[in-house]
Design an enzyme around this catalytic site. Sequence first.
Site, PDB file in Angstrom:
ATOM      1  N   GLU A   1       0.927  -1.217   0.222  1.00 30.91           N
ATOM      2  CA  GLU A   1       0.043  -0.043  -0.088  1.00 30.91           C
ATOM      3  C   GLU A   1       0.872   1.186   0.244  1.00 30.91           C
ATOM      4  O   GLU A   1       1.974   1.224   0.790  1.00 30.91           O
ATOM      5  CB  GLU A   1      -0.787  -0.080   1.213  1.00 30.91           C
ATOM      6  CG  GLU A   1      -2.255   0.493   0.969  1.00 30.91           C
ATOM      7  CD  GLU A   1      -3.007  -0.264   0.053  1.00 30.91           C
ATOM      8  OE1 GLU A   1      -3.212  -0.043  -1.087  1.00 30.91           O
ATOM      9  OE2 GLU A   1      -3.717  -1.215   0.698  1.00 30.91           O
ATOM     10  N   HIS A   2       0.452   2.161  -0.963  1.00 29.51           N
ATOM     11  CA  HIS A   2       1.283   3.603  -1.042  1.00 29.51           C
ATOM     12  C   HIS A   2       2.556   3.038  -1.412  1.00 29.51           C
ATOM     13  O   HIS A   2       3.528   3.840  -1.089  1.00 29.51           O
ATOM     14  CB  HIS A   2       1.219   4.231   0.389  1.00 29.51           C
ATOM     15  CG  HIS A   2      -0.206   4.921   0.439  1.00 29.51           C
ATOM     16  ND1 HIS A   2      -0.626   6.109  -0.087  1.00 29.51           N
ATOM     17  CD2 HIS A   2      -1.149   4.482   1.452  1.00 29.51           C
ATOM     18  CE1 HIS A   2      -1.796   6.307   0.382  1.00 29.51           C
ATOM     19  NE2 HIS A   2      -2.125   5.286   1.202  1.00 29.51           N
TER      20      HIS A   2
ATOM     21  N   SER B   1     -26.202   7.879 -14.375  1.00 33.23           N
ATOM     22  CA  SER B   1     -25.876   6.590 -13.613  1.00 33.23           C
ATOM     23  C   SER B   1     -27.029   6.156 -12.844  1.00 33.23           C
ATOM     24  O   SER B   1     -27.646   7.077 -12.186  1.00 33.23           O
ATOM     25  CB  SER B   1     -24.694   7.098 -12.725  1.00 33.23           C
ATOM     26  OG  SER B   1     -24.816   6.213 -11.447  1.00 33.23           O
TER      27      SER B   1
ATOM     28  N   SER C   1     -11.877   1.436  -5.248  1.00 34.82           N
ATOM     29  CA  SER C   1     -11.658   2.133  -6.560  1.00 34.82           C
ATOM     30  C   SER C   1     -12.656   1.994  -7.411  1.00 34.82           C
ATOM     31  O   SER C   1     -12.554   1.493  -8.664  1.00 34.82           O
ATOM     32  CB  SER C   1     -10.390   1.632  -7.236  1.00 34.82           C
ATOM     33  OG  SER C   1      -9.548   2.485  -7.734  1.00 34.82           O
TER      34      SER C   1
ATOM     35  N   GLU D   1      -6.324  10.785 -13.613  1.00 37.49           N
ATOM     36  CA  GLU D   1      -6.539  11.199 -12.168  1.00 37.49           C
ATOM     37  C   GLU D   1      -5.400  12.209 -11.881  1.00 37.49           C
ATOM     38  O   GLU D   1      -5.662  12.862 -11.267  1.00 37.49           O
ATOM     39  CB  GLU D   1      -6.086   9.704 -11.569  1.00 37.49           C
ATOM     40  CG  GLU D   1      -6.899   8.546 -11.606  1.00 37.49           C
ATOM     41  CD  GLU D   1      -7.879   8.976 -10.510  1.00 37.49           C
ATOM     42  OE1 GLU D   1      -7.932   9.761  -9.628  1.00 37.49           O
ATOM     43  OE2 GLU D   1      -8.859   8.160 -10.429  1.00 37.49           O
TER      44      GLU D   1
ATOM     45  N   ASP E   1      -4.396   0.738  -9.353  1.00 32.67           N
ATOM     46  CA  ASP E   1      -5.990   0.661  -9.322  1.00 32.67           C
ATOM     47  C   ASP E   1      -6.460   0.405 -10.748  1.00 32.67           C
ATOM     48  O   ASP E   1      -6.987  -0.483 -11.085  1.00 32.67           O
ATOM     49  CB  ASP E   1      -6.635   1.859  -8.754  1.00 32.67           C
ATOM     50  CG  ASP E   1      -6.538   2.161  -7.677  1.00 32.67           C
ATOM     51  OD1 ASP E   1      -5.791   1.343  -6.791  1.00 32.67           O
ATOM     52  OD2 ASP E   1      -6.865   3.192  -6.901  1.00 32.67           O
TER      53      ASP E   1
ATOM     54  N   TYR F   1      -3.178  12.531   0.449  1.00 33.53           N
ATOM     55  CA  TYR F   1      -2.771  11.542  -0.514  1.00 33.53           C
ATOM     56  C   TYR F   1      -1.571  12.337  -1.416  1.00 33.53           C
ATOM     57  O   TYR F   1      -0.214  11.933  -1.266  1.00 33.53           O
ATOM     58  CB  TYR F   1      -3.647  10.947  -1.526  1.00 33.53           C
ATOM     59  CG  TYR F   1      -3.364  10.067  -2.498  1.00 33.53           C
ATOM     60  CD1 TYR F   1      -3.411   8.683  -2.108  1.00 33.53           C
ATOM     61  CD2 TYR F   1      -2.568  10.440  -3.618  1.00 33.53           C
ATOM     62  CE1 TYR F   1      -2.829   7.692  -2.980  1.00 33.53           C
ATOM     63  CE2 TYR F   1      -2.020   9.225  -4.402  1.00 33.53           C
ATOM     64  CZ  TYR F   1      -2.104   8.035  -4.069  1.00 33.53           C
ATOM     65  OH  TYR F   1      -1.502   7.198  -4.954  1.00 33.53           O
TER      66      TYR F   1
HETATM   67  C1  GLA Z   1      -5.103   4.715  -4.163  1.00 32.41           C
HETATM   68  C2  GLA Z   1      -4.257   5.150  -5.262  1.00 32.41           C
HETATM   69  C3  GLA Z   1      -3.439   3.993  -5.723  1.00 32.41           C
HETATM   70  C4  GLA Z   1      -2.465   3.553  -4.459  1.00 32.41           C
HETATM   71  C5  GLA Z   1      -3.535   3.483  -3.076  1.00 32.41           C
HETATM   72  C6  GLA Z   1      -2.532   3.140  -1.945  1.00 32.41           C
HETATM   73  O1  GLA Z   1      -6.136   3.647  -4.353  1.00 32.41           O
HETATM   74  O2  GLA Z   1      -5.332   5.308  -6.469  1.00 32.41           O
HETATM   75  O3  GLA Z   1      -2.753   4.416  -6.977  1.00 32.41           O
HETATM   76  O4  GLA Z   1      -1.575   4.643  -4.147  1.00 32.41           O
HETATM   77  O5  GLA Z   1      -4.155   4.502  -3.127  1.00 32.41           O
HETATM   78  O6  GLA Z   1      -1.879   1.968  -2.285  1.00 32.41           O
END
Ligand code: GLA
Length: 378
Positions: free
Chosen positions: A33-34, A66, A123, A157, A169, A218
């Site tokens: 993660e991250h 939607s 996501s 994004e 994601d 973030y």
């Molecule tokens: C979000 C971002 C991803 C990733 C995660 C954390 O989902 O879109 O790219 O950085 O956070 O792992």
Amino acid sequence: MSETLVRELFIHRFGVDPTVVGVAPGRINLIGEHTDYNDGFVFPAAIDKVTYIAASITDGPSQLFSEQVGEGEGFDSASVVPGKLNSWSKYPAGMAWALREFGQLPNLNVVVTSTVPRSGGVSSSAALEMAFGVVWNKLAHLGLTNVRLAQLGQKCENGFVGVNSGIMDQMASAMGKDGMAMFLDTRSLEIEYAPIPRGLSAVLCDTNKPRALTDSAYNERRSQCEVASSILGVPSLREGTMALLEAMKGELDDVTYRRARHVITEDDRCVAFKQALGASDLPEIGRLMKGSHDSLRDDYEVSCMELDVMAESAQGAPGCVGARMTGAGFGGSCVALVHSDQVDEFVNETLSQYEKRAGRTGAAMTCGFVEGARILGG
Ligand code: GLA
């Protein structure tokens, strides 16, 4: 929820059959993660919570509806620019903006319906981007691969939505495989597909605490990582090691040091997790998932009370092999690997502990792993 339903919704809305139907899944992340915006390793899977879109070309502007969140703002696919849209339309519009350097992009009439929980950390935005990606790819004859669509989703994004996210994601949603999780090297974009051990199920435990103020926090984490790698003298934290970090500790302030420690140790955990999964080493899987959660809570500071309580409740529940927060954090969901024959007991115990301690009702669902984004029915 199916292709048939989204076709019917389209006919109801626009009075004609759609030309194409596309589908793209949400994702969980088992570990890593991250790390993706640090050129590191991640271990996501595309899940059976998916977004369908039915579409036809129109003279314009693009009109979106939607089933879950209603009408999106209309836009012109050939000219829309960042900063103009506020609704969920910014994701499809951002895809149009990213895709149109590859060919002329028509405007679309679109109906969307989705089972991907919103604000659940799985996501829904990447699923939306990849569903639009495959549909435009088809209707504008762009001939782009799913990996290229994932890269353009990240561009959307970063350059249109304004979140400096990595590519995990979109890669998960674009490149998922039936029954498989994917160990992804975010630098080379090489994927090693791997199943979870037989007899285990992936359970998503949603805190029902919507992710809040995520974008600025973030982006701040990402900048801190860039500061850390420049002080360490490495191109990205992927090249960092604990030995280097310890040697340079005096040069970094405490926060920057802890951010770097999370990323460096998380990359190591992700690689170790791949081995443990292959060897069905359940205690090690559990240890690594807990280590990941603790590091995200203490060093990276992207957890929150609800995620901590959910992870602890899950870790202590019957049948649990391992549990941790999944996704960006600050709310959203935990993922747990659970013995399949104990899923019901696991869910009951986890949710009742969660409610008692967090004062909020959570939700849990098992997740199957599915194919990535594609056009349905030819
Ligand atoms: C979000 C971002 C991803 C990733 C995660 C954390 O989902 O879109 O790219 O950085 O956070 O792992």
